[in-house]
Enzyme design. Sequence first.
Site, PDB file in Angstrom:
ATOM      1  N   GLU A  13      17.434 -18.587  -4.819  1.00  0.00           N
ATOM      2  CA  GLU A  13      17.116 -17.253  -5.335  1.00  0.00           C
ATOM      3  C   GLU A  13      16.699 -17.325  -6.812  1.00  0.00           C
ATOM      4  OE1 GLU A  13      16.387 -14.567  -4.158  1.00  0.00           O
ATOM      5  OE2 GLU A  13      16.799 -13.022  -5.617  1.00  0.00           O
ATOM      6  N   HIS A  37      17.779 -37.531  -3.082  1.00  0.00           N
ATOM      7  CA  HIS A  37      16.895 -37.911  -1.976  1.00  0.00           C
ATOM      8  C   HIS A  37      15.434 -37.583  -2.274  1.00  0.00           C
ATOM      9  CE1 HIS A  37      20.365 -38.891   0.439  1.00  0.00           C
ATOM     10  NE2 HIS A  37      20.894 -37.707   0.132  1.00  0.00           N
ATOM     11  N   ASN A  49      -2.369   2.322   5.476  1.00  0.00           N
ATOM     12  CA  ASN A  49      -1.448   1.236   5.132  1.00  0.00           C
ATOM     13  C   ASN A  49      -1.222   0.458   6.428  1.00  0.00           C
ATOM     14  OD1 ASN A  49       0.584  -0.382   4.193  1.00  0.00           O
ATOM     15  ND2 ASN A  49       2.115   1.237   4.032  1.00  0.00           N
ATOM     16  N   GLY A  50      -1.369  -0.857   6.381  1.00  0.00           N
ATOM     17  CA  GLY A  50      -1.175  -1.661   7.592  1.00  0.00           C
ATOM     18  C   GLY A  50      -2.390  -2.510   7.886  1.00  0.00           C
ATOM     19  N   ARG A  96       4.256  -0.556  -4.601  1.00  0.00           N
ATOM     20  CA  ARG A  96       3.867  -0.976  -3.260  1.00  0.00           C
ATOM     21  C   ARG A  96       2.515  -1.682  -3.242  1.00  0.00           C
ATOM     22  NH1 ARG A  96       6.965   1.962   0.761  1.00  0.00           N
ATOM     23  NH2 ARG A  96       5.455   1.221   2.258  1.00  0.00           N
ATOM     24  N   TRP A 109      -2.693  -2.704  -1.723  1.00  0.00           N
ATOM     25  CA  TRP A 109      -2.381  -4.139  -1.788  1.00  0.00           C
ATOM     26  C   TRP A 109      -3.350  -4.766  -0.801  1.00  0.00           C
ATOM     27  CZ3 TRP A 109      -0.675  -8.034   1.535  1.00  0.00           C
ATOM     28  CH2 TRP A 109      -0.203  -9.196   0.906  1.00  0.00           C
ATOM     29  N   GLU A 164       8.221 -15.785  -8.969  1.00  0.00           N
ATOM     30  CA  GLU A 164       7.475 -14.568  -8.672  1.00  0.00           C
ATOM     31  C   GLU A 164       7.168 -13.729  -9.908  1.00  0.00           C
ATOM     32  OE1 GLU A 164       9.413 -11.995  -5.867  1.00  0.00           O
ATOM     33  OE2 GLU A 164      11.374 -12.344  -6.739  1.00  0.00           O
ATOM     34  N   LYS A 198       6.080  -4.655  -3.368  1.00  0.00           N
ATOM     35  CA  LYS A 198       7.395  -4.368  -2.796  1.00  0.00           C
ATOM     36  C   LYS A 198       7.160  -3.977  -1.348  1.00  0.00           C
ATOM     37  CE  LYS A 198      11.742  -3.586  -4.050  1.00  0.00           C
ATOM     38  NZ  LYS A 198      12.473  -4.769  -4.521  1.00  0.00           N
ATOM     39  N   LYS A 221      13.058 -16.070  -8.126  1.00  0.00           N
ATOM     40  CA  LYS A 221      12.897 -15.054  -9.178  1.00  0.00           C
ATOM     41  C   LYS A 221      11.960 -15.565 -10.271  1.00  0.00           C
ATOM     42  CE  LYS A 221      13.972 -12.198  -7.652  1.00  0.00           C
ATOM     43  NZ  LYS A 221      14.615 -11.969  -6.381  1.00  0.00           N
ATOM     44  N   CYS A 278       0.844  -1.183   0.000  1.00  0.00           N
ATOM     45  CA  CYS A 278       0.000   0.000   0.000  1.00  0.00           C
ATOM     46  C   CYS A 278       0.886   1.241   0.000  1.00  0.00           C
ATOM     47  CB  CYS A 278      -0.958   0.098   1.175  1.00  0.00           C
ATOM     48  SG  CYS A 278      -2.176  -1.206   1.235  1.00  0.00           S
TER      49      CYS A 278
HETATM   50  C1  F6R Z   1      11.760 -11.179  -3.862  1.00  0.00           C
HETATM   51  C2  F6R Z   1      11.536 -10.077  -2.964  1.00  0.00           C
HETATM   52  C3  F6R Z   1      11.049 -10.387  -1.599  1.00  0.00           C
HETATM   53  C4  F6R Z   1      11.816  -9.519  -0.579  1.00  0.00           C
HETATM   54  C5  F6R Z   1      11.219  -9.720   0.821  1.00  0.00           C
HETATM   55  C6  F6R Z   1      12.009  -8.953   1.866  1.00  0.00           C
HETATM   56  O1  F6R Z   1      12.222 -10.737  -5.095  1.00  0.00           O
HETATM   57  O2  F6R Z   1      11.726  -8.948  -3.303  1.00  0.00           O
HETATM   58  O3  F6R Z   1      11.172 -11.731  -1.304  1.00  0.00           O
HETATM   59  O4  F6R Z   1      13.160  -9.879  -0.607  1.00  0.00           O
HETATM   60  O5  F6R Z   1       9.899  -9.300   0.831  1.00  0.00           O
HETATM   61  O6  F6R Z   1      12.018  -7.588   1.592  1.00  0.00           O
HETATM   62  P1  F6R Z   1      13.050  -6.631   2.275  1.00  0.00           P
HETATM   63  O7  F6R Z   1      14.395  -6.990   1.786  1.00  0.00           O
HETATM   64  O8  F6R Z   1      12.630  -5.256   1.865  1.00  0.00           O
HETATM   65  O9  F6R Z   1      12.939  -6.838   3.755  1.00  0.00           O
END
Ligand code: F6R
Length: 610
Positions: free
Chosen positions: A483, A506, A99-100, A27, A73, A490, A605, A487, A2
């Site tokens: 990772e 395994h 937001n929250g 966001r 969001w 997502e 994000k 990627k 948000c």
């Molecule tokens: C994946 C991604 C998320 C963040 C996670 C932590 O690409 O961006 O998995 O890594 O939400 O976010 P931060 O680093 O901001 O605490």
Amino acid sequence: MCGIVGYIGERQASDILIKGLSRLEYRGYDSAGIAIANGKLEVRKKKGKIVHLSNDLERAGISGKIGIGHTRWATHGAPNDVNAHPHVSSDGTFALVHNGIIENYTALRESLSSRGYNFTSQTDTEVLVRLIEDVQKNTGLSLGKAVRQALSQVEGAYGIALVSGEDSDMLIAARKGSPLLLGIGEGEYFLGSDAAPIIEYTKKVVYLNDGELIIVRRSGFKVFSVEDEALDKTVHELEWDLEQIEKGGYEHFMLKEIMEQPSAVENSMRGRMLDHDPFVQLGGMMDSIEDLKNASRIILCACGTSWHAALVGEYLIESLARIPVEVEYASEFRYRNPILREGDAVIVISQSGETADTLAAMEEAQKNNVPVYGICNTVGSTIARETKAGVYLHAGPEIGVASTKAFTAQVSVLTQLALKLSQGRTLGDDELKEYVTEMKAIPAKIQQVLDSADYVKEISQIYGHASNFLYLGRGPNFPVALEGALKLKEISYIHAEGYPAAEMKHGPIALIDESMPVVFLAMQDSSYQKVLSNIEEVAARDGIVIAVTDANNGDLDALCEHVIRIPKTIELLSPLLSVVPLQLLSYYIAVMRGCEVDQPRNLAKSVTVE
Ligand code: F6R
């Protein structure tokens, strides 16, 4: 998660709000809305991306010089027009964005309903609006004081902003657990849940702390504490520039940020790495290095990609400095009654510095009197402000929802920390010098990997239709496998799993068939021969192997469908290079599949709710 924006001044508020919301769209993008006060309150909100709202405003604009906006969001209630913010009081006198999560919203809603209040949405936010109305009705308090009193009854996290239809010279905002900052212009003020909507207009900002409420008028602003005392606030200077939060000719922020990694990693080392004593200087942490060296255990807490960086950090700190490290999902840490002892130290790692789970882990450690240090990217964020000491990434703003340059900058900072912790204990000057020299060469080597982007793109076109991917790596490249899989999941919505390569036999080996690409991280390091055997095992079952290996390695061409070559480096530093082709692979696959790379479905994000 948000985004909130606000404006008060002499310009048309709706233009600034829409632009600000677009800059905050990363966001959340389930719905967007604005409220403008112009003698009365006018509210416009729309399901979906901000473009729907801005098209609507182009058809019929709203005039006015003060307003608030929100990009959502969804947490409570489906993403639709009704649940979109702002939410307006029953008598239409004020509007609020939030937001929250209001955690006790069910109890509050029941109590308010029993007293005759009606609800049109399913949101927790509308409950807060009704609560403020109720306080106003029962006490006759001003809107600012009623907000303060209502918030004292609320459990959970919030960043809120309000405008009143009855007072076109007042913006109110408050925070607990959700970031808010005020940008100070000439006779005008800008509110944002981060700096992105503000930076175009001013670099002077005031960060709100938890429990603080701000009342902004054109003539000035006042910040109040929980006890309603007026506070003096420090004005900070933003470090980021406007061009850093724009796409700069790239089709997506994600690609721009992948391509920025040579400079992001360089900046994460700038002024910190020397090829002579003291070798590493981590300004903010210098007074704490001895404490960390003497720690009986270091606990790294993070979420998502930052958690993967923490896993690399575990290899680095344990291998180089020989200090025991545990890596914890921040989201689990608080709820499993962790054993925290004297001698422990916690390091929280976060790009945003605002992830709710990571903040909760930080608080848990602090409650147990364990020192907490931070590694984060966002200057002035909660982690930056509330940890004992820390290190900034200096990677520049990361806007693409999928984290890329933050990961490599985090690994860079963790490497620097591991080297500093090794100095005078486990590593001599010659070894430190060797690492420093190689670290300084890493940005150019990342650039070499990026130069092979077209080859990775070709591979992506061949396998972009696959339904499943497996990523395998060992040692410090096991977290890179995780990772790479994250990627891909997502942004392209392809199911992918990351595993330690040796674990394949395994269980996951049962998945191997001629349609599943298996991405191996196969650097010629201490576990190379074992990984080679795993590649043989996959090839023997007709699996498709895409290998990432060292530039001069000719072993794999006969065994693998594709071999991506990256420059050779020291084993522990290889994640800084090996992750890059995996980022590119997921990016090109997502583009090929027509996915919204910078705004993948259901994600946002900065996850500021638990
Ligand atoms: C994946 C991604 C998320 C963040 C996670 C932590 O690409 O961006 O998995 O890594 O939400 O976010 P931060 O680093 O901001 O605490």
